[in-house]
Write a protein that holds these residues in place. Structure first.
Motif, PDB file in Angstrom:
ATOM      1  N   ASN A  99       0.851  -1.195   0.000  1.00 46.82           N
ATOM      2  CA  ASN A  99       0.000   0.000   0.000  1.00 46.82           C
ATOM      3  C   ASN A  99       0.886   1.245   0.000  1.00 46.82           C
ATOM      4  N   GLU A 105      -0.969   0.472   7.643  1.00 47.55           N
ATOM      5  CA  GLU A 105      -2.360   0.321   8.078  1.00 47.55           C
ATOM      6  C   GLU A 105      -2.556   0.904   9.475  1.00 47.55           C
ATOM      7  N   GLU A 106      -1.571   0.684  10.357  1.00 47.74           N
ATOM      8  CA  GLU A 106      -1.642   1.244  11.705  1.00 47.74           C
ATOM      9  C   GLU A 106      -0.235   1.494  12.226  1.00 47.74           C
ATOM     10  N   ARG A 115      -3.966   5.590  11.426  1.00 49.16           N
ATOM     11  CA  ARG A 115      -4.658   4.504  10.726  1.00 49.16           C
ATOM     12  C   ARG A 115      -4.874   4.909   9.273  1.00 49.16           C
ATOM     13  N   SER A 117      -6.809   3.356   5.710  1.00 47.70           N
ATOM     14  CA  SER A 117      -7.621   2.340   5.034  1.00 47.70           C
ATOM     15  C   SER A 117      -7.754   2.772   3.584  1.00 47.70           C
TER      16      SER A 117
END
Length: 149
Positions: A99, A105-106, A115, A117
């Motif tokens: 990503n 992601e965290e 965070r 998403s």
């Protein structure tokens, strides 16, 4: 796209506004990273609330882009905003190949929680990142982009 990850880590995530070059657009900040035939350019306006665009060029042609906008909550003072953005840069240094849009992601450090998403892939994606401090969301950002055709 290894170049994209390297560029993101080398600009805002590591050096913040100190990575700035003379901007093409009046009133903006502009960050750049070059390697071989690739150029990464990130241009944005604002601080507590900001909007910008990242573009990757290959041999002078744009091949990928991401637009984003967000910032700290309206009632945040400048000193708190600086602390939030320092934490954001730490999170962004942990961007990964799966990503490569913003951060992991965290990511957690003390009372701060980052965070991210998202959905899609490098070709077409959208996502949202938030930072909470002591359980309260104090920052949010939306982003989208993909390969330029």
């Amino acid at each position: 796209m290894d170049f994209l990850i390297k560029a993101k880590r080398a600009t805002y995530a590591s050096r913040g506004d100190d990575a700035s070059v003379t901007p093409l657009l009046e009133g903006s900040r502009q960050l750049e990273f070059r390697e071989g035939h690739f150029l990464y350019r990130d241009i944005y306006f604002g601080m507590r609330f900001f909007a910008g665009q990242e573009v990757v060029y290959y041999k002078g042609n744009p091949i990928w882009s991401m637009c984003y906008s967000g910032g700290v909550e309206k009632d945040s003072d400048i000193e708190f905003a600086r602390k939030v953005y320092a934490f954001l840069r730490k999170a962004m240094r942990n961007v990964d190949a799966e990503n490569p849009f913003r951060g992991p992601e965290e990511y957690i450090e003390g009372d701060y929680v980052y965070r991210d998403s998202n959905e899609g892939g490098l070709d077409r994606f959208k996502g949202k990142e938030t930072i909470s401090f002591a359980g309260k969301v104090v920052y949010s950002l939306n982003y989208c982009g993909g390969f330029v055709r």
